[in-house]
Design an enzyme around this catalytic site. Structure first.
Site, PDB file in Angstrom:
ATOM      1  N   ARG A  55       0.948  -1.442  -0.053  1.00 14.18           N
ATOM      2  CA  ARG A  55       0.250   0.115  -0.031  1.00 14.18           C
ATOM      3  C   ARG A  55       0.842   1.676  -0.104  1.00 14.18           C
ATOM      4  NH1 ARG A  55      -4.786  -0.793   3.950  1.00 14.18           N
ATOM      5  NH2 ARG A  55      -6.293  -2.024   2.984  1.00 14.18           N
ATOM      6  N   ASP A  57       1.919   5.582   0.195  1.00 10.27           N
ATOM      7  CA  ASP A  57       1.138   6.196   0.659  1.00 10.27           C
ATOM      8  C   ASP A  57       1.153   7.300  -0.350  1.00 10.27           C
ATOM      9  OD1 ASP A  57       1.761   5.253   3.115  1.00 10.27           O
ATOM     10  OD2 ASP A  57       3.087   6.415   3.311  1.00 10.27           O
ATOM     11  N   TYR A 118      11.609  -0.590  -3.874  1.00 10.24           N
ATOM     12  CA  TYR A 118      11.968   1.122  -4.312  1.00 10.24           C
ATOM     13  C   TYR A 118      12.911   1.758  -4.306  1.00 10.24           C
ATOM     14  CZ  TYR A 118       7.770   0.807  -1.853  1.00 10.24           C
ATOM     15  OH  TYR A 118       6.479   0.293  -0.821  1.00 10.24           O
ATOM     16  N   ARG A 206      10.919   6.404   3.308  1.00 11.50           N
ATOM     17  CA  ARG A 206      11.145   8.038   3.177  1.00 11.50           C
ATOM     18  C   ARG A 206      11.844   8.460   4.122  1.00 11.50           C
ATOM     19  NH1 ARG A 206       5.449   9.436   3.111  1.00 11.50           N
ATOM     20  NH2 ARG A 206       6.207  11.815   3.617  1.00 11.50           N
TER      21      ARG A 206
END
Length: 271
Positions: A55, A57, A118, A206
């Protein structure tokens, strides 16, 4: 659902105008526009069990997202040759289904996954990101040292409790296994962090990037991010890097024979 076919969907999207993946009332989300398009083709309530690998953001992009749904086999057979093309005509231009593949019922886009990968992109030039890259690359006004970034990254690889970098959820573990974390500088000068793990907590990538950037610009010691791994709650010293620099680029899975075993193992670990 009796006589159903499970389908793997490979999805990409520009996250700027989405409030993340998950369906939310009165908010535009990736899952929301995908389900809307699917139901226009198959009927309300026909696609069941939409499950995503990760999921993302609000504001986070994807070029390698994976999800699955179940459709009645007869419906799938009637759409199999045209589903990708017809979805392209129904979905907005900032979200695409690149492929649809029938998979065994043991496939679970979330729990069968072996890794998520990522990339985070940063431009440290004085003038900031190039105009055509401004939506997937952040600008960093201080010069970044690649060697220092790599030193900081090395201390975070492995199996650790990343509580200092996560938004904790009740009854959920913050222990994760990072198998890859490295930095490179592209020919155009953009710095790219590649982060791969079995799974990630909310805002974890992040937060890791935010911590490493303060090392890269000289404000923190290269060993500082690794020292935070001793904490058992989120660190107020860690700044979360902006969402638009982050893209989910790949999700890995075992061979078909390993789908169920991997899903069972992951469920036990997460609970």
């Amino acid at each position: 659902m009796t006589d159903a076919t499970r389908l793997r969907l490979d999805v990409s999207y520009d996250g700027r105008e989405f409030s993340g993946w998950a369906v939310q009332p009165s908010r535009r989300t990736v899952a929301g526009v995908l389900l809307e398009a699917l139901e226009r083709l198959t009927g309300a309530g026909v696609p069941l069990g939409l499950t995503v690998a990760g999921r993302t953001d609000a504001g986070v992009h994807a070029t390698g997202q994976v999800c699955h749904i179940d459709l009645p086999t007869a419906v799938w057979e009637s759409l199999s040759e045209s589903l990708v093309r017809r979805l392209a005509g129904l979905m907005p231009p900032d979200a695409r289904v690149r492929s649809v593949t029938p998979v065994p019922s043991t496939f679970d886009a979330r729990f069968s996954a072996t890794f998520r990968r990522y990339e985070y992109q940063v431009a440290d030039t004085v003038h900031g990101p190039e105009p055509l890259r401004r939506y997937d690359t952040i600008g960093w006004m201080r010069p970044l040292d690649l060697t220092r970034l790599r030193e900081a990254a090395a201390g975070l690889v492995g199996l650790h409790d990343f509580a200092a970098f996560c938004k904790r959820k009740e009854h959920a573990t913050t222990v994760r296994a990072i198998t890859r974390l490295d930095w490179r500088r592209e020919p155009d000068g953009v710095l790219v962090a590649t982060v791969q793990a079995d799974a990630f907590c909310q805002a974890m990538v992040r937060s890791l990037v935010g911590a490493m950037l303060t090392v890269g610009d000289g404000r923190r010691d290269p060993g500082w991010p690794a020292k935070l791994l001793t904490l058992r709650e989120r660190s107020s010293e860690v700044t979360v890097a902006p969402a638009h620099g982050l893209t989910l680029i790949a999700v890995g899975y075992p061979d078909e024979a390993g789908y169920a075993e991997r899903a069972d193992a992951t469920r036990r670990l997460r609970v």
